[in-house]
Design an enzyme around this catalytic site. Structure first.
Site, short mmCIF file in Angstrom:
data_model
loop_
_atom_site.label_atom_id
_atom_site.label_comp_id
_atom_site.label_asym_id
_atom_site.label_seq_id
_atom_site.Cartn_x
_atom_site.Cartn_y
_atom_site.Cartn_z
N GLU A 70 -3.42 7.53 -4.08
CA GLU A 70 -3.32 6.28 -3.32
C GLU A 70 -3.22 5.09 -4.26
O GLU A 70 -3.94 5.03 -5.25
CB GLU A 70 -4.56 6.15 -2.43
CG GLU A 70 -4.53 4.94 -1.52
CD GLU A 70 -5.83 4.79 -0.72
OE1 GLU A 70 -5.79 4.96 0.50
OE2 GLU A 70 -6.88 4.52 -1.34
N TYR A 101 0.86 -1.19 0.00
CA TYR A 101 0.00 0.00 0.00
C TYR A 101 0.89 1.24 0.00
O TYR A 101 1.88 1.29 0.74
CB TYR A 101 -0.88 0.02 1.26
CG TYR A 101 -1.61 1.32 1.46
CD1 TYR A 101 -2.91 1.51 0.99
CD2 TYR A 101 -0.99 2.40 2.12
CE1 TYR A 101 -3.57 2.72 1.15
CE2 TYR A 101 -1.65 3.62 2.29
CZ TYR A 101 -2.93 3.77 1.80
OH TYR A 101 -3.58 4.96 1.96
#
Lengths: 381, 289
Positions: free
Chosen positions: A189, A101
């Site tokens: 993101e 992530y």
């Protein structure tokens, strides 16, 4: 201003962040053609701005163009948590070794960019932050000196990224920060950021939010924004430059100033009603602004009554009242309308409305009584 | 007394030759604020309503001793104008401009924290100390001199609450509109701290709205540091998540920044929170009336 995955990936690619090759499709036939051009196995992904697409059946693997066409046919038009799928993104399937992530967000509390990296990707990052906080490496960046390579290295070591992927992740973090700055983003993101069998690090998803205030230095924002709203009133409001948010009630709201309009919605709810929208006609509320605002409100078939709540500051209430009369005349609105004028020259303003407005318009003196009346009228309509 | 703006304020208006700048500079002057200079590059030597215009803020400060700057410059140029004001050494900059990109403000905020000066705004209506001076765009007729401090993220809602206070016979020491953007130079806490130190402020009304966590931080501050009572109001209970409600900063992100959370945070620290502007005035009246 939130973007779709495909828009985010196209922007990522322009900023040198590796993404799987892919194309947008709006019909099953386009999906087939895209799959043919991409070649090999593809993934068909619903383009909606809501989490949990995969679980809802919005992401499917296709072995060949025939299957891509069939899967696209199933996904297009699907409803995922209230969002209709109008487009799918067809991309080359990836062979995943590990899911990470990575993100850069605008941290309002600290008023600085926040870079986050985790070796636990592919899941809701809020869960990781909550259940496994040590697995999430976080770093605030001084916006005046920027993100340095040592920051990226620290993040990679702290997040315990696999050795073989470290270089690739460092490179992506630097590009991701650069994209965040160059795009005037409030969020970039990647979840998951994948490490593939061939040793590459690739962005498998893209979540990008842009700052609408920065549009003046990004002419391409306009094009991106056009494809993000499906609601007819929101579209109309956007085209005409009205600050409008659709809600699901039946009392239409028109006010001046964001805070006062928010407060008006709350007061309508306290009176037992449900506001149909947020609409800020601006601090001034001149006649043409009120006409435009009324047109947007009247185009919503759910609206049963209207509450016009104005506080006259520098703009006097009598000017606002005259503007309102012009607007009512032009739009020929027939539904019940409650007007509340407060502030500078309120008496004169109320008098103008009381004497000259059509019979469907009533004047109330306070915000509370006006809200109660508008709710009552919506219920009676 | 009052905070930040009073009879000692000497104001320079940046963007004074623009329509808004000229209009509000004139209004501030008419209220009694010492508006000593204006700035528009290339227009030195002109005057607006008798106020001399300079090319640079530095020249204006050197010539007139201005200690406060007000920015009326379009968003594209506003951050530069804020830096120019800070670099000229004024104590206070009030930025009215709406629409400045968040990235620009992040950088300006970082610079500001190092310089130690005060910036109020952007995207704010300004500051008024009723009967003394006003710097900004507030309709001065809705404020009366008094002993209640008022701090708010919103313009018209501030006017509404002042009007409600007037109806119960209560005036204000100073009213600060801190602005509706996600990054503003002055926080609720900064204002609360200044009001706490002001002997002429008996109570503070704090008007918050959805988005961010400044109200929650203020609740902690109030409990730990304030003897002056505070009454709160929060707008935006009906706001859906993820939608910007007019102000750039009024947005619920995920589950954070809701009106309910802010109200609960304030109430948990003993701050009374009104459900509507009328009730806010009643709560104030009960405490200082």
């Amino acid at each position: 201003m939130d973007l779709f995955e495909y828009q985010g990936k196209q922007l990522f690619a322009r900023h040198g962040i590796p993404v799987p090759s892919g194309e947008v499709a709006e019909t099953p036939a386009e999906a087939r053609a895209a799959a043919e051009r991409i070649g090999g196995k593809v993934v068909v992904k619903a383009q909606v701005q809501v989490g949990g697409r995969g679980k809802a059946g919005g992401i499917k693997l296709a072995e060949n163009p025939d299957e891509a066409e069939a899967r696209a046919g199933e996904i297009l038009g699907m409803d995922i948590k209230g969002h209709t799928v109008h487009r799918v993104w067809i991309e080359a399937a990836s062979e995943i070794v590990k899911e990470y992530y990575a993100s850069v967000t605008f941290d309002r509390g600290e008023k600085k960019p926040l870079v986050m990296l985790s070796a636990m990707g592919g899941v809701d990052i809020e869960d990781v932050a909550h259940n496994n906080p040590d697995a999430l490496a976080k770093l605030h960046v001084d916006p005046l000196t920027g993100f340095q390579q040592h920051h990226a290295r620290w993040l990679v070591y702290t997040a315990k990224i696999d050795e073989g992927a470290q270089k690739g992740v460092v490179a992506i973090l630097e590009k991701l920060y650069q994209a965040f700055i160059e795009l005037d983003a409030t969020l970039v993101e990647i979840n998951p950021l994948i490490w593939t069998k061939s040793g590459d690090v690739v962005a498998l998803d893209a979540k990008v939010s842009l700052d609408g205030n920065a549009m003046f230095r990004h002419p391409d924002y306009t094009e991106l924004r056009e494809s993000v709203t499906d609601d007819p009133q929101e579209k109309m409001a956007h085209d005409r430059g009205v600050t409008y948010v659709k809600l699901d009630g039946d009392v239409g709201i028109l006010g001046n100033g964001a805070g006062l309009v928010m407060s008006t919605l709350d007061v309508v709810a306290l009176a037992g009603g449900r506001p149909a929208n947020f609409l800020d006609a601006g601090g001034g509320s001149k006649a043409d602004e009120v006409v435009t605002a009324l047109e947007v409100l009247l185009s919503d078939p759910k609206v049963k009554s209207l509450l016009v709540n104005i506080f006259g500051g520098i703009t006097r209430c009598d000017e606002v009242a005259n503007g309102l009369l012009t607007a009512l005349d032009q739009t020929k609105a027939t539904l019940p309308i409650v007007v509340r004028l407060d502030g500078t020259n309120e008496e004169e303003g109320r008098k103008i409305i009381a004497e000259r407005a059509p019979s469907n318009v009533v004047v109330e003196k306070t915000m509370l009584s006006a809200a109660e009346r508008a709710v009552e009228l919506a219920k009676g309509a | 007394m009052s905070i930040w703006v009073d009879e000692n304020t000497k104001l320079v208006v940046q963007g004074i030759t623009g329509r808004e700048g000229a209009f509000h500079a004139g209004r501030n002057k008419a209220y009694g604020t010492h508006v000593v200079a204006g700035v528009t590059p290339g227009k030195q030597g002109q005057d607006v309503d008798g106020i001399p215009v300079f090319n640079t803020v530095r020249d204006a400060v050197d010539e007139t001793g201005a200690n406060t700057a007000m920015v009326f410059v379009p968003p594209r140029f506003a951050t530069d104008a804020v830096y120019e004001a800070l670099d000229s050494g004024v104590d206070l900059v009030v930025c009215i401009t709406e629409g400045i990109p968040a990235h620009d403000m992040m950088r300006a905020y970082t610079h500001l924290k190092r310089s130690g000066q005060r910036l109020v705004g952007p995207n704010c209506p300004g500051i008024i100390s009723p009967g003394k001076a006003t710097v900004g765009i507030m309709p001065t007729q809705v404020f009366q001199p008094g002993r209640v401090g008022l701090v708010s993220r919103s313009g018209t809602l501030t006017y509404q609450i002042s009007k409600e206070l007037e109806l119960v016979g209560i005036g204000q020491s100073t009213v600060v509109g801190i602005g509706g953007d996600p990054v503003v130079g002055t926080s609720f806490i900064d204002c609360l701290e200044a009001f706490e130190a002001d002997p002429d402020t008996d109570l503070v009304v704090m008007v918050g709205e959805i988005g961010g966590n400044e109200e929650e931080k203020a609740a902690e501050y109030i409990a730990a540091n304030m003897k002056t009572p505070v009454v709160g109001y929060i707008a935006g209970f009906q706001a859906p998540p993820g939608k910007q409600m007019g102000h750039a900063g009024a947005i619920i992100t995920g589950s954070s920044g809701t009106a309910q959370a802010k109200k609960e945070a304030l109430e948990a620290k003993g701050v009374a929170v009104g459900t509507n502007p009328t009730e806010v005035a009643q709560l104030v009246k009960e405490r200082v009336g």
